[in-house]
Structure formats: structure tokens, C-alpha cells
Design a protein around this motif. Structure first.
Motif, PDB file in Angstrom:
ATOM      1  N   THR A  31      -8.837  11.354   0.675  1.00  0.00           N
ATOM      2  CA  THR A  31      -7.576  10.647   0.931  1.00  0.00           C
ATOM      3  C   THR A  31      -6.458  11.667   1.104  1.00  0.00           C
ATOM      4  O   THR A  31      -6.303  12.568   0.281  1.00  0.00           O
ATOM      5  CB  THR A  31      -7.232   9.707  -0.235  1.00  0.00           C
ATOM      6  OG1 THR A  31      -8.313   8.790  -0.428  1.00  0.00           O
ATOM      7  CG2 THR A  31      -5.961   8.927   0.053  1.00  0.00           C
ATOM      8  N   SER A  33      -2.277  12.129   1.981  1.00  0.00           N
ATOM      9  CA  SER A  33      -0.950  11.523   2.104  1.00  0.00           C
ATOM     10  C   SER A  33       0.030  12.571   2.605  1.00  0.00           C
ATOM     11  O   SER A  33      -0.127  13.757   2.314  1.00  0.00           O
ATOM     12  CB  SER A  33      -0.462  10.984   0.756  1.00  0.00           C
ATOM     13  OG  SER A  33      -1.340   9.987   0.262  1.00  0.00           O
ATOM     14  N   GLN A  48      -0.388   7.332   4.328  1.00  0.00           N
ATOM     15  CA  GLN A  48      -1.626   7.772   3.702  1.00  0.00           C
ATOM     16  C   GLN A  48      -2.802   7.421   4.587  1.00  0.00           C
ATOM     17  O   GLN A  48      -2.860   6.326   5.156  1.00  0.00           O
ATOM     18  CB  GLN A  48      -1.807   7.095   2.339  1.00  0.00           C
ATOM     19  CG  GLN A  48      -3.050   7.542   1.581  1.00  0.00           C
ATOM     20  CD  GLN A  48      -3.243   6.756   0.297  1.00  0.00           C
ATOM     21  OE1 GLN A  48      -3.842   5.686   0.295  1.00  0.00           O
ATOM     22  NE2 GLN A  48      -2.727   7.282  -0.802  1.00  0.00           N
ATOM     23  N   TYR A  50      -7.080   7.193   4.838  1.00  0.00           N
ATOM     24  CA  TYR A  50      -8.346   7.063   4.114  1.00  0.00           C
ATOM     25  C   TYR A  50      -9.368   6.517   5.094  1.00  0.00           C
ATOM     26  O   TYR A  50      -9.093   5.558   5.823  1.00  0.00           O
ATOM     27  CB  TYR A  50      -8.178   6.120   2.918  1.00  0.00           C
ATOM     28  CG  TYR A  50      -9.455   5.775   2.204  1.00  0.00           C
ATOM     29  CD1 TYR A  50      -9.998   4.488   2.301  1.00  0.00           C
ATOM     30  CD2 TYR A  50     -10.112   6.719   1.436  1.00  0.00           C
ATOM     31  CE1 TYR A  50     -11.167   4.168   1.646  1.00  0.00           C
ATOM     32  CE2 TYR A  50     -11.290   6.403   0.774  1.00  0.00           C
ATOM     33  CZ  TYR A  50     -11.816   5.129   0.879  1.00  0.00           C
ATOM     34  OH  TYR A  50     -12.977   4.816   0.219  1.00  0.00           O
ATOM     35  N   ARG A  55      -3.738   3.754   5.796  1.00  0.00           N
ATOM     36  CA  ARG A  55      -3.923   2.703   4.795  1.00  0.00           C
ATOM     37  C   ARG A  55      -2.587   2.148   4.301  1.00  0.00           C
ATOM     38  O   ARG A  55      -2.492   0.983   3.931  1.00  0.00           O
ATOM     39  CB  ARG A  55      -4.736   3.220   3.622  1.00  0.00           C
ATOM     40  CG  ARG A  55      -5.000   2.176   2.551  1.00  0.00           C
ATOM     41  CD  ARG A  55      -6.183   2.544   1.691  1.00  0.00           C
ATOM     42  NE  ARG A  55      -5.951   3.722   0.872  1.00  0.00           N
ATOM     43  CZ  ARG A  55      -6.817   4.156  -0.042  1.00  0.00           C
ATOM     44  NH1 ARG A  55      -7.945   3.502  -0.253  1.00  0.00           N
ATOM     45  NH2 ARG A  55      -6.563   5.235  -0.735  1.00  0.00           N
ATOM     46  N   GLN A  56      -1.591   3.011   4.276  1.00  0.00           N
ATOM     47  CA  GLN A  56      -0.284   2.573   3.792  1.00  0.00           C
ATOM     48  C   GLN A  56       0.785   3.429   4.466  1.00  0.00           C
ATOM     49  O   GLN A  56       0.546   4.593   4.788  1.00  0.00           O
ATOM     50  CB  GLN A  56      -0.185   2.716   2.270  1.00  0.00           C
ATOM     51  CG  GLN A  56       1.027   2.022   1.671  1.00  0.00           C
ATOM     52  CD  GLN A  56       1.059   2.097   0.166  1.00  0.00           C
ATOM     53  OE1 GLN A  56       0.461   2.992  -0.412  1.00  0.00           O
ATOM     54  NE2 GLN A  56       1.783   1.189  -0.460  1.00  0.00           N
ATOM     55  N   SER A  96      -9.414   9.791  -5.787  1.00  0.00           N
ATOM     56  CA  SER A  96      -9.203   8.410  -6.193  1.00  0.00           C
ATOM     57  C   SER A  96      -7.710   8.118  -6.161  1.00  0.00           C
ATOM     58  O   SER A  96      -6.907   8.952  -6.574  1.00  0.00           O
ATOM     59  CB  SER A  96      -9.741   8.174  -7.599  1.00  0.00           C
ATOM     60  OG  SER A  96      -9.280   6.935  -8.109  1.00  0.00           O
ATOM     61  N   SER A  97      -7.337   6.947  -5.693  1.00  0.00           N
ATOM     62  CA  SER A  97      -5.923   6.630  -5.495  1.00  0.00           C
ATOM     63  C   SER A  97      -5.086   6.780  -6.752  1.00  0.00           C
ATOM     64  O   SER A  97      -3.909   7.089  -6.675  1.00  0.00           O
ATOM     65  CB  SER A  97      -5.794   5.194  -4.995  1.00  0.00           C
ATOM     66  OG  SER A  97      -6.357   5.061  -3.719  1.00  0.00           O
ATOM     67  N   TYR A  98      -5.678   6.557  -7.917  1.00  0.00           N
ATOM     68  CA  TYR A  98      -4.881   6.502  -9.133  1.00  0.00           C
ATOM     69  C   TYR A  98      -5.033   7.724 -10.011  1.00  0.00           C
ATOM     70  O   TYR A  98      -4.763   7.681 -11.198  1.00  0.00           O
ATOM     71  CB  TYR A  98      -5.203   5.216  -9.898  1.00  0.00           C
ATOM     72  CG  TYR A  98      -4.803   4.005  -9.102  1.00  0.00           C
ATOM     73  CD1 TYR A  98      -5.747   3.283  -8.389  1.00  0.00           C
ATOM     74  CD2 TYR A  98      -3.473   3.624  -9.005  1.00  0.00           C
ATOM     75  CE1 TYR A  98      -5.366   2.196  -7.619  1.00  0.00           C
ATOM     76  CE2 TYR A  98      -3.077   2.538  -8.248  1.00  0.00           C
ATOM     77  CZ  TYR A  98      -4.044   1.825  -7.557  1.00  0.00           C
ATOM     78  OH  TYR A  98      -3.662   0.751  -6.797  1.00  0.00           O
TER      79      TYR A  98
ATOM     80  N   THR B  97      -2.269  -2.747  -3.736  1.00  0.00           N
ATOM     81  CA  THR B  97      -1.926  -2.188  -2.433  1.00  0.00           C
ATOM     82  C   THR B  97      -1.133  -0.896  -2.543  1.00  0.00           C
ATOM     83  O   THR B  97      -0.653  -0.388  -1.540  1.00  0.00           O
ATOM     84  CB  THR B  97      -1.113  -3.198  -1.613  1.00  0.00           C
ATOM     85  OG1 THR B  97       0.074  -3.528  -2.333  1.00  0.00           O
ATOM     86  CG2 THR B  97      -1.925  -4.456  -1.348  1.00  0.00           C
ATOM     87  N   TYR B  99      -2.308   1.996  -3.611  1.00  0.00           N
ATOM     88  CA  TYR B  99      -3.197   3.076  -3.182  1.00  0.00           C
ATOM     89  C   TYR B  99      -2.723   4.448  -3.637  1.00  0.00           C
ATOM     90  O   TYR B  99      -2.904   5.427  -2.929  1.00  0.00           O
ATOM     91  CB  TYR B  99      -3.357   3.063  -1.656  1.00  0.00           C
ATOM     92  CG  TYR B  99      -4.010   1.808  -1.144  1.00  0.00           C
ATOM     93  CD1 TYR B  99      -3.344   0.998  -0.231  1.00  0.00           C
ATOM     94  CD2 TYR B  99      -5.271   1.415  -1.581  1.00  0.00           C
ATOM     95  CE1 TYR B  99      -3.922  -0.155   0.240  1.00  0.00           C
ATOM     96  CE2 TYR B  99      -5.857   0.256  -1.111  1.00  0.00           C
ATOM     97  CZ  TYR B  99      -5.178  -0.530  -0.198  1.00  0.00           C
ATOM     98  OH  TYR B  99      -5.755  -1.679   0.257  1.00  0.00           O
ATOM     99  N   LYS B 101       0.242   5.639  -3.892  1.00  0.00           N
ATOM    100  CA  LYS B 101       1.467   6.168  -3.287  1.00  0.00           C
ATOM    101  C   LYS B 101       2.408   6.638  -4.386  1.00  0.00           C
ATOM    102  O   LYS B 101       2.714   5.904  -5.320  1.00  0.00           O
ATOM    103  CB  LYS B 101       2.131   5.068  -2.467  1.00  0.00           C
ATOM    104  CG  LYS B 101       3.588   5.347  -2.078  1.00  0.00           C
ATOM    105  CD  LYS B 101       4.219   4.106  -1.514  1.00  0.00           C
ATOM    106  CE  LYS B 101       5.734   4.226  -1.455  1.00  0.00           C
ATOM    107  NZ  LYS B 101       6.357   2.989  -0.974  1.00  0.00           N
TER     108      LYS B 101
END
Lengths: 112, 114
Positions: A31, A33, A48, A50, A55-56, A96-98, B97, B99, B101
Motif C-alpha cells: 500500500t 500513500s 492511496q 492498493y 483506494r482513497q 496493513s492500513s492500521y 473506509t 484505510y 489515511k
């Protein structure tokens, strides 16, 4: 293990031109960004990528576009450059996103 | 737009003293992260604290999180001249949603005098 790399380091363009910035993520990260950091400000999220898809997206005009390749590297394109696009452009990668994001050294773009 | 405010905007201390920086945010978060930036270059990740954690330590760093007040603090103990940098908090909002950010504050400029 190479971290996040970005190229070029510095770039000078004139108004109306187009620019492409490149980013290679940390090994194993999928991923990517992109962030824009104006002088004296905190970074602002651009978008971002992915699985080769955007994705965003943050609050940036369509002049800002990007791409992610099968090897997870990414490009940021900016068309019709404005003086206000002068900034440090940062790329960050994560698995991982988080979890924590790893940032590259940035590309300093100056628009004259 | 910025997530919130960091306080103070600038902090000047002597080597050996402790430095405390505060961060406030506006939305419900999944986690909050602190980053350091030297001389306008890339950001270095310092510590991540999740919304269900209240305190976390890493070496000379101590981070607290108060989700009821939507605030966090970063304490650097026994500061060194090499700690001179800009420090940013960044939040990841709760919700499927986001993700991951990151939404950054405007940062605190820390100067540690030898």
C-alpha cells in the motif's frame, strides 16, 4: 532491507508544466500513500493506492493523478502546475492500513 | 484539512530537560501516531498508540492518549541536541473506509540547546 525510496530528490518546473514523481515502497509493503507538505505545515493526504487501484483520495483536484504498478511502486503525476503546488511530496508505504507507515525522504518540487 | 492542533507550536529547552508536546484531534480514531521530521525531509515513525490504549513507552518516549478529551501527549525524557526536529501527531480515523489515511496536525518545532 531498503526503505521507501523516492525520485527525484529535487525538481524545478515552471507554471503549466507537468511533473511525475516516483516512489518505491519498503520491501513487503503493498500500500502506497502520497502526501503534500507545504512549508511550515503538516503533510496533507493526496491519495492511496492498493492493488493498483486508487483506494482513497484527499481533497486534491483532478490535476493530481497516480498509478501503482504490479511491483507496488507508484507514481504521482501533477498536470498544469501552479505556483501553489510547490511543496515537499512524501510517499509512505505500509502492509496493513492500521499500522505504522514508513515515509520516504520526499521530493522537493519548486514551481516558478 | 488538519485534524487538530498541536501545542506548543515551538518549544526550546536545554539538553537533559524533558519535552512535552500535546495534540488534540476532532474525530473518533482507530489509532494515533507520532512522527519526527528533521530539516524538512522524510518523516520517521516514533510510536503508535491504539484507541484502546492509554499509555505507551518506547525508550525515552512516553505517549498518552485520552480519547474522552480527544487528546494525546508525547514526552521526551532527558532530551539531547539530536532530538531537535519537528514533531507531528497523526490520526487514523475509525471506520472501514479510512484505510489508514493519516491526518496530521501542524507540528511542534522542538529545539534542544547543548
Amino acid at each position: 532491507d531498503a526503505g521507501v525510496t523516492q525520485s527525484p530528490t529535487h525538481l524545478i518546473k515552471t507554471r503549466g508544466q507537468q511533473v511525475t514523481l516516483r516512489c518505491s515502497p519498503k520491501s513487503g509493503h503493498d500500500t502506497v500513500s502520497w502526501y503534500q507538505q507545504a512549508l511550515g505545515q503538516g503533510p496533507q493526504f493526496i491519495f492511496q493506492y492498493y492493488e493498483e487501484e486508487e483506494r482513497q483520495r484527499g481533497n486534491f483536484p483532478d490535476r493530481f493523478s497516480g498509478h501503482q504498478f504490479p511491483n507496488y511502486s507508484s507514481e504521482l503525476n501533477v498536470n498544469a502546475l501552479l505556483l501553489g503546488d510547490s511543496a515537499l511530496y512524501l510517499c509512505a508505504s505500509t502492509l496493513s492500513s492500521y499500522n505504522e507507515q514508513f515515509f520516504g525522504p520526499g521530493t522537493r518540487l519548486t514551481v516558478l | 484539512s488538519q485534524q487538530g492542533e498541536e501545542d506548543p507550536q515551538a518549544l526550546s529547552i536545554q539538553e537533559g530537560e524533558n519535552a512535552t508536546m500535546n495534540c488534540s484531534y476532532k474525530t473518533s480514531i482507530n489509532n494515533l501516531q507520532w512522527y519526527r521530521q528533521n530539516s524538512g525531509r522524510g518523516l520517521v515513525h516514533l510510536i503508535l498508540i491504539r484507541s484502546n490504549e492509554r499509555e505507551k513507552h518506547s525508550g525515552r518516549l512516553r505517549v498518552t492518549l485520552d480519547t474522552s478529551k480527544k487528546s494525546s501527549s508525547l514526552l521526551i525524557t532527558a532530551s539531547r541536541a539530536a532530538d531537535t526536529a519537528s514533531y507531528f501527531c497523526a490520526t487514523v480515523s475509525r471506520g472501514g473506509t479510512s484505510y489508514g489515511k493519516l491526518t496530521f496536525g501542524q507540528g511542534t518545532i522542538l529545539t534542544v540547546h547543548p
